[in-house]
Design a protein around this motif. Structure first.
Motif, PDB file in Angstrom:
ATOM      1  N   TRP A  58       0.831  -1.200   0.000  1.00 32.39           N
ATOM      2  CA  TRP A  58       0.000   0.000   0.000  1.00 32.39           C
ATOM      3  C   TRP A  58       0.866   1.250   0.000  1.00 32.39           C
ATOM      4  CZ3 TRP A  58      -4.193   2.723  -0.665  1.00 32.39           C
ATOM      5  CH2 TRP A  58      -4.332   3.932  -0.010  1.00 32.39           C
ATOM      6  N   ASP A  59       1.912   1.277   0.840  1.00 30.32           N
ATOM      7  CA  ASP A  59       2.774   2.458   0.927  1.00 30.32           C
ATOM      8  C   ASP A  59       3.350   2.828  -0.436  1.00 30.32           C
ATOM      9  OD1 ASP A  59       2.408   2.810   3.650  1.00 30.32           O
ATOM     10  OD2 ASP A  59       4.267   1.781   4.200  1.00 30.32           O
ATOM     11  N   VAL A  60       3.873   1.837  -1.138  1.00 31.88           N
ATOM     12  CA  VAL A  60       4.506   2.093  -2.441  1.00 31.88           C
ATOM     13  C   VAL A  60       3.452   2.445  -3.483  1.00 31.88           C
ATOM     14  CG1 VAL A  60       5.925   1.115  -4.279  1.00 31.88           C
ATOM     15  CG2 VAL A  60       6.471   0.599  -1.882  1.00 31.88           C
ATOM     16  N   LEU A  61       2.409   1.639  -3.577  1.00 33.30           N
ATOM     17  CA  LEU A  61       1.381   1.871  -4.595  1.00 33.30           C
ATOM     18  C   LEU A  61       0.668   3.205  -4.389  1.00 33.30           C
ATOM     19  CD1 LEU A  61      -0.168  -1.708  -4.862  1.00 33.30           C
ATOM     20  CD2 LEU A  61       1.589  -0.676  -6.317  1.00 33.30           C
ATOM     21  N   SER A  62       0.386   3.555  -3.147  1.00 33.43           N
ATOM     22  CA  SER A  62      -0.317   4.819  -2.907  1.00 33.43           C
ATOM     23  C   SER A  62       0.574   6.016  -3.222  1.00 33.43           C
ATOM     24  CB  SER A  62      -0.872   4.890  -1.484  1.00 33.43           C
ATOM     25  OG  SER A  62       0.162   4.941  -0.535  1.00 33.43           O
ATOM     26  N   GLN A  81       9.310   9.047   0.218  1.00 27.64           N
ATOM     27  CA  GLN A  81       7.917   9.022   0.650  1.00 27.64           C
ATOM     28  C   GLN A  81       7.605   7.888   1.612  1.00 27.64           C
ATOM     29  OE1 GLN A  81       4.794   9.830  -2.071  1.00 27.64           O
ATOM     30  NE2 GLN A  81       6.065  11.144  -3.337  1.00 27.64           N
ATOM     31  N   THR A  82       8.368   6.803   1.534  1.00 27.37           N
ATOM     32  CA  THR A  82       8.048   5.639   2.368  1.00 27.37           C
ATOM     33  C   THR A  82       9.009   5.443   3.534  1.00 27.37           C
ATOM     34  OG1 THR A  82       9.301   4.169   0.912  1.00 27.37           O
ATOM     35  CG2 THR A  82       6.943   4.431   0.447  1.00 27.37           C
ATOM     36  N   VAL A  84      12.031   4.111   3.882  1.00 25.46           N
ATOM     37  CA  VAL A  84      12.715   2.823   4.052  1.00 25.46           C
ATOM     38  C   VAL A  84      14.092   2.922   3.408  1.00 25.46           C
ATOM     39  CG1 VAL A  84      10.573   1.467   4.126  1.00 25.46           C
ATOM     40  CG2 VAL A  84      11.742   1.817   1.932  1.00 25.46           C
ATOM     41  N   SER A  85      14.934   1.926   3.654  1.00 25.35           N
ATOM     42  CA  SER A  85      16.281   1.935   3.094  1.00 25.35           C
ATOM     43  C   SER A  85      16.256   1.609   1.608  1.00 25.35           C
ATOM     44  CB  SER A  85      17.157   0.916   3.830  1.00 25.35           C
ATOM     45  OG  SER A  85      16.748  -0.393   3.480  1.00 25.35           O
ATOM     46  N   SER A  86      17.339   1.896   0.944  1.00 22.21           N
ATOM     47  CA  SER A  86      17.465   1.633  -0.485  1.00 22.21           C
ATOM     48  C   SER A  86      17.302   0.146  -0.790  1.00 22.21           C
ATOM     49  CB  SER A  86      18.821   2.141  -0.977  1.00 22.21           C
ATOM     50  OG  SER A  86      19.006   1.831  -2.326  1.00 22.21           O
ATOM     51  N   GLY A  87      17.962  -0.703   0.008  1.00 26.23           N
ATOM     52  CA  GLY A  87      17.850  -2.145  -0.199  1.00 26.23           C
ATOM     53  C   GLY A  87      16.430  -2.651  -0.003  1.00 26.23           C
ATOM     54  N   THR A  88      15.748  -2.110   1.003  1.00 27.88           N
ATOM     55  CA  THR A  88      14.359  -2.494   1.253  1.00 27.88           C
ATOM     56  C   THR A  88      13.484  -2.075   0.080  1.00 27.88           C
ATOM     57  OG1 THR A  88      14.646  -2.364   3.648  1.00 27.88           O
ATOM     58  CG2 THR A  88      12.399  -2.185   2.816  1.00 27.88           C
ATOM     59  N   MET A  89      13.702  -0.860  -0.426  1.00 31.84           N
ATOM     60  CA  MET A  89      12.890  -0.389  -1.540  1.00 31.84           C
ATOM     61  C   MET A  89      13.126  -1.241  -2.779  1.00 31.84           C
ATOM     62  SD  MET A  89      10.520   1.391  -2.789  1.00 31.84           S
ATOM     63  CE  MET A  89      10.193   2.417  -1.375  1.00 31.84           C
ATOM     64  N   THR A  90      14.379  -1.599  -3.058  1.00 34.70           N
ATOM     65  CA  THR A  90      14.665  -2.449  -4.216  1.00 34.70           C
ATOM     66  C   THR A  90      13.922  -3.772  -4.098  1.00 34.70           C
ATOM     67  OG1 THR A  90      16.833  -1.443  -4.536  1.00 34.70           O
ATOM     68  CG2 THR A  90      16.512  -3.635  -5.490  1.00 34.70           C
ATOM     69  N   ASN A  91      13.937  -4.358  -2.911  1.00 39.93           N
ATOM     70  CA  ASN A  91      13.226  -5.615  -2.669  1.00 39.93           C
ATOM     71  C   ASN A  91      11.724  -5.434  -2.858  1.00 39.93           C
ATOM     72  OD1 ASN A  91      12.741  -8.304  -1.809  1.00 39.93           O
ATOM     73  ND2 ASN A  91      12.447  -7.598   0.283  1.00 39.93           N
ATOM     74  N   ARG A  92      11.187  -4.341  -2.373  1.00 45.21           N
ATOM     75  CA  ARG A  92       9.747  -4.092  -2.505  1.00 45.21           C
ATOM     76  C   ARG A  92       9.356  -3.909  -3.967  1.00 45.21           C
ATOM     77  NH1 ARG A  92       8.116  -0.505   2.846  1.00 45.21           N
ATOM     78  NH2 ARG A  92       8.568  -2.209   4.273  1.00 45.21           N
ATOM     79  N   ILE A  93      10.154  -3.159  -4.693  1.00 45.96           N
ATOM     80  CA  ILE A  93       9.853  -2.962  -6.119  1.00 45.96           C
ATOM     81  C   ILE A  93       9.912  -4.303  -6.846  1.00 45.96           C
ATOM     82  CG2 ILE A  93      10.653  -1.900  -8.261  1.00 45.96           C
ATOM     83  CD1 ILE A  93      11.616   0.495  -6.476  1.00 45.96           C
TER      84      ILE A  93
END
Length: 165
Positions: A58-62, A81-82, A84-93
């Protein structure tokens, strides 16, 4: 104790009897905020689950949806906007790409960079989730008249700004 009391009133009364030397007014506010936060977390999880989304999704999509057409942001802007760390964001994407809720595209302004773009399915899910979220949160606040909600929002903003700076 007030005529209508809640669990926080009972806790504060018990502590006041044991420690009359302390001012328990912070607990009267923040213990209620904590308890309300738990109710809010449950309502949000339920709203997101009905759209088959996790809170982190939800955080990323919104964030992408709020960006407006063409519903895309750089990973750096998503990080901002979210929170989180760069590594976390890469994993989420990566995981959202796997679910076909977002796609990576080359940035036309800089071919070395990528943009994350919301897919039609991602947009459908996030739009359904925001509708459910607003409905759920409205129900949580239905005991308060609009003027009280507005006043509470002003007070919470004032308190929040102290933490954000």
């Amino acid at each position: 104790m007030p005529r209508e009391s809640d669990e926080v009133d009972r806790i504060v009364a018990a502590w006041s009897g044991q420690r009359p030397d302390l001012d328990f007014s912070p607990l009267e506010v923040l213990s209620r905020v904590d308890r309300l936060s738990r109710h809010l977390d449950r309502a949000r999880r339920a709203a997101f689950q009905r759209s088959e989304l996790e809170a982190w999704e939800w955080d990323v999509l919104s964030a992408l949806r709020r960006a407006g057409e063409p519903f895309q942001l750089s990973p750096k802007h998503l990080l901002q906007q979210t929170l989180v760390s760069s590594g976390t964001m890469t994993n989420r994407i990566d995981r959202l790409v796997g679910r076909r809720l977002v796609r990576r595209e080359s940035d036309p302004a800089d071919g070395r960079s990528v943009l994350v773009t919301l897919t039609d399915d991602g947009r459908t899910r996030v739009d359904a989730a925001i509708t459910r979220l607003v409905d759920a949160e409205s129900q949580l606040l239905e005991a308060l008249p609009r003027t009280d909600r507005d006043r509470l929002a002003v007070l919470l903003r004032k308190l929040s700004l102290g933490f954000d700076s």
